[in-house]
Design an enzyme around this catalytic site. Sequence first.
Site, PDB file in Angstrom:
ATOM      1  N   GLY A   1       0.770  -1.229   0.000  1.00  0.00           N
ATOM      2  CA  GLY A   1       0.000   0.000   0.000  1.00  0.00           C
ATOM      3  C   GLY A   1       0.805   1.284   0.000  1.00  0.00           C
ATOM      4  N   CYS A   2       2.109   1.185  -0.163  1.00  0.00           N
ATOM      5  CA  CYS A   2       2.943   2.384  -0.233  1.00  0.00           C
ATOM      6  C   CYS A   2       3.175   2.731  -1.699  1.00  0.00           C
ATOM      7  CB  CYS A   2       4.288   2.151   0.454  1.00  0.00           C
ATOM      8  SG  CYS A   2       4.150   1.869   2.218  1.00  0.00           S
ATOM      9  N   SER A   3       3.243   4.019  -2.006  1.00  0.00           N
ATOM     10  CA  SER A   3       3.482   4.422  -3.400  1.00  0.00           C
ATOM     11  C   SER A   3       4.900   4.068  -3.835  1.00  0.00           C
ATOM     12  CB  SER A   3       3.210   5.910  -3.591  1.00  0.00           C
ATOM     13  OG  SER A   3       4.030   6.678  -2.751  1.00  0.00           O
ATOM     14  N   ALA A   4       5.826   4.073  -2.902  1.00  0.00           N
ATOM     15  CA  ALA A   4       7.206   3.647  -3.161  1.00  0.00           C
ATOM     16  C   ALA A   4       7.396   2.286  -2.503  1.00  0.00           C
ATOM     17  CB  ALA A   4       8.190   4.650  -2.571  1.00  0.00           C
TER      18      ALA A   4
END
Length: 135
Positions: A46-49
């Site tokens: 769920g992290c963009s990175a």
Amino acid sequence: MQTLADLESEYSFLEADDRYRLLIDLGRELEEMPAPLKTDATLVRGCSASVWVYPTARDDGTLHFLADSNAAITKGIIALVLLTVQDQTPAAILATDIPGALAPFDLSKQLSSNRTQGIPNMIALIRDTAARYLR
């Protein structure tokens, strides 16, 4: 690494650009995470990175986390999160109000939603890890 209180004091006096630099510098201070530990199992969802968190249990019953990210700001964010729980017992980690400890940094107003969307998932992974070690 600095304490969370020291960092909060410094952060509160900085302008937005300097706050970014402080987070990037904080990420650079993270202990090196060996590449073989950066696996799907240690990836925070769920992290963009990409963010990886790997726990190790110490002989004294505390948990020590290694972490890394492929984005400098995100690496600083996970470093900030770890400052709230690093080298504590699983029970102490579970008792820590991590979002409350991070509240003075007001990250949702300082950073884009893309940068902050993964913070709850980072916290959840750390709490879930502590709960597993508590058993």
